[in-house]
Write an enzyme that holds these catalytic residues in place. Sequence first.
Site, short mmCIF file in Angstrom:
data_model
loop_
_atom_site.label_atom_id
_atom_site.label_comp_id
_atom_site.label_asym_id
_atom_site.label_seq_id
_atom_site.Cartn_x
_atom_site.Cartn_y
_atom_site.Cartn_z
N LYS A 126 69.96 5.97 42.90
CA LYS A 126 70.03 4.82 41.99
C LYS A 126 71.33 4.08 42.28
CE LYS A 126 67.68 3.07 38.49
NZ LYS A 126 66.26 3.24 38.12
N ASP A 166 65.47 -2.79 38.92
CA ASP A 166 65.60 -2.10 37.63
C ASP A 166 66.10 -3.19 36.66
OD1 ASP A 166 65.55 0.83 36.46
OD2 ASP A 166 67.38 -0.05 35.64
P1 NDP Z 1 64.33 -6.14 32.77
O1 NDP Z 1 65.69 -6.52 33.14
O2 NDP Z 1 63.19 -6.87 33.33
O3 NDP Z 1 64.16 -6.13 31.18
C1 NDP Z 1 64.98 -5.36 30.38
C2 NDP Z 1 64.63 -5.61 28.94
O4 NDP Z 1 65.29 -4.65 28.12
C3 NDP Z 1 65.07 -6.98 28.44
O5 NDP Z 1 64.22 -7.40 27.44
C4 NDP Z 1 66.46 -6.66 27.91
O6 NDP Z 1 66.91 -7.58 26.93
C5 NDP Z 1 66.25 -5.31 27.30
N1 NDP Z 1 67.51 -4.56 27.34
C6 NDP Z 1 68.25 -4.26 28.42
N2 NDP Z 1 69.37 -3.60 28.09
C7 NDP Z 1 69.34 -3.52 26.75
C8 NDP Z 1 70.20 -2.94 25.82
N3 NDP Z 1 71.36 -2.33 26.17
N4 NDP Z 1 69.84 -3.00 24.50
C9 NDP Z 1 68.68 -3.60 24.12
N5 NDP Z 1 67.83 -4.17 24.98
C10 NDP Z 1 68.14 -4.12 26.27
O7 NDP Z 1 64.24 -4.57 33.14
P2 NDP Z 1 62.94 -3.66 33.35
O8 NDP Z 1 61.85 -4.12 32.48
O9 NDP Z 1 62.73 -3.50 34.80
O10 NDP Z 1 63.49 -2.24 32.84
C11 NDP Z 1 63.30 -1.78 31.51
C12 NDP Z 1 63.43 -0.26 31.49
O11 NDP Z 1 62.43 0.30 32.34
C13 NDP Z 1 64.75 0.31 31.97
O12 NDP Z 1 65.03 1.50 31.26
C14 NDP Z 1 64.44 0.68 33.43
O13 NDP Z 1 65.31 1.68 33.91
C15 NDP Z 1 63.03 1.20 33.27
N6 NDP Z 1 62.23 1.25 34.48
C16 NDP Z 1 62.02 0.13 35.24
C17 NDP Z 1 61.22 0.20 36.35
C18 NDP Z 1 60.90 -1.01 37.17
O14 NDP Z 1 60.08 -0.89 38.07
N7 NDP Z 1 61.46 -2.17 36.89
C19 NDP Z 1 60.61 1.46 36.79
C20 NDP Z 1 60.82 2.56 35.87
C21 NDP Z 1 61.62 2.43 34.78
P3 NDP Z 1 68.01 -8.70 27.32
O15 NDP Z 1 67.28 -9.72 28.10
O16 NDP Z 1 68.54 -9.15 26.03
O17 NDP Z 1 69.05 -7.94 28.14
O1 2IT Z 2 63.49 3.76 37.41
C1 2IT Z 2 62.69 3.51 38.33
O2 2IT Z 2 61.82 4.31 38.68
C2 2IT Z 2 62.79 2.21 39.00
N1 2IT Z 2 63.62 1.39 38.60
C3 2IT Z 2 61.93 1.88 40.18
C4 2IT Z 2 62.45 2.51 41.44
C5 2IT Z 2 61.76 2.11 42.70
O3 2IT Z 2 62.28 2.51 43.75
O4 2IT Z 2 60.74 1.42 42.68
#
Ligand code: NDP
Ligand code: 2IT
Length: 446
Positions: A126, A166
């Site tokens: 990561k 992420d």
């Molecule tokens: P994005 O940046 O697309 O969206 C993040 C969302 O979460 C936004 O709505 C953001 O609000 C909110 N957020 C972020 N930080 C905080 C915080 N500290 N407190 C409250 N709200 C918060 O990210 P993703 O959708 O990609 O990721 C969301 C989660 O999913 C994370 O935990 C990530 O690690 C996990 N994840 C993502 C994957 C992927 O493929 N993208 C894969 C597996 C897991 P704001 O706009 O106000 O910051």
């Molecule tokens: O937390 C996760 O699994 C991710 N942000 C996606 C990682 C990836 O390599 O697609």
Amino acid sequence: MDPRVEKFMAGIMARNPGEREFHQAVHEVAESLIPFIEENPKYKHAKILERMAEPERVVLFRVPWIDDKGEIQINKGYRVEMNSAIGPYKGGIRFHPTVNLGILKFLAFEQVFKNSLTTLPMGGGKGGSDFDPKGKTDNEVMKFCQSFMTELSRHIGPETDIPAGDIGVGGREIGYMFGQYKRLRNEFTGVLTGKGREWGGSLIRPEATGYGCVYFAQAMLLTRGDSLAGKTVTVSGSGNVAQYATEKATELGARILTLSDSAGYIYDPAGIDPEKLKWIMELKNIKRGRISEYAEKFGVEYYQGKRPWSVKCDIALPCATENEISKEEAEALVNNGCFVVSEGANMPSTAEAVEVFLRRKILYGPGKAANAGGVAVSGLEMTQNAMRMSWHREEVDQKLQQIMKDIHETCIRFGRNEDGSVNYVKGSNIGGFVKVADAMLAQGAV
Ligand code: NDP
Ligand code: 2IT
């Protein structure tokens, strides 16, 4: 606490002072694994868990860049290369002001188990930066991404370490980083996943984490002969994962009541239908606006500074960030009738919240199992890149559905309780561990 877990954790805390989230992630895994390792002493003698809790390599670097006013800005850059026993390091990059080494180590540690669960040959890593893309122009984001990749490019590669998105890293950022890598190396390779589909990206990768999280909820419901049809759902976040979880759950007949961002949540009792979701996608992904604007547009309530867990629902899909469900919120959810939690985010439930879900025997799918669909389709993107071809949407979606079902099966195999219920925490921890541990045994003390 089990004295063996206590002793192990004392060592972890002494070696990694102040890294709260890392301690939390390791502790949760140690509670499942230490009893299992006692029954399988080969892992104990080889100190597999102790080695898994120490990154193989951590790269820390300066990221200088020049903003639109001509002023020099300095951010921190990181890549945690946690474990390469079963494949090259693989995992996302996070750009968020809260990023620090402890958070990235927790995410990299979780990634090792998650990637193993997918059955694909991927190790865990990561990376990220404390850079905040909010309020920056496209030009500033590009300048930052180019500087970040200038250093990162020395440490990654399609056979070594393959980053992806992420929090704060989506298609735009992957594009700028890919462009810089290609320019520096004079190579067009699949060094990043989540690429645009015209230049090596896989169909369904943007959707994969959210869809996969819903497929996992579906598999858990099926163990009780139930489905998503007619269920009410609370979702947190409104980014990539939340958007596609909303899309798939709605398609399967559920009604989505909430979405949020870091400033508050919206409650739409009529449900967030595909038309409203389309509007949200434009708001969040193109205009980069706030979720509060939804409340103004559609005339619903907005709760500033609050999280959505007091809203009565059948299913909760936390899709924002770590530790976003406290013990009290977990109790409120269950007391209000919520009986399924499928984690789109990484470690969104505090240790005390997890304890509530396990004690109350709800269907609780931890992130390393429930959100593995994203990295699974990243793995499929790597396969397509290596074959220099691309699969159809339906083909990738079929594979994603099968992988989520297989992960669910693995959780059942290793997590079945004596009373017939399933502890998905235990199931995913042991299920993710065995393949990595056996590979480490075979490869010796490296
Ligand atoms: P994005 O940046 O697309 O969206 C993040 C969302 O979460 C936004 O709505 C953001 O609000 C909110 N957020 C972020 N930080 C905080 C915080 N500290 N407190 C409250 N709200 C918060 O990210 P993703 O959708 O990609 O990721 C969301 C989660 O999913 C994370 O935990 C990530 O690690 C996990 N994840 C993502 C994957 C992927 O493929 N993208 C894969 C597996 C897991 P704001 O706009 O106000 O910051
Ligand atoms: O937390 C996760 O699994 C991710 N942000 C996606 C990682 C990836 O390599 O697609």
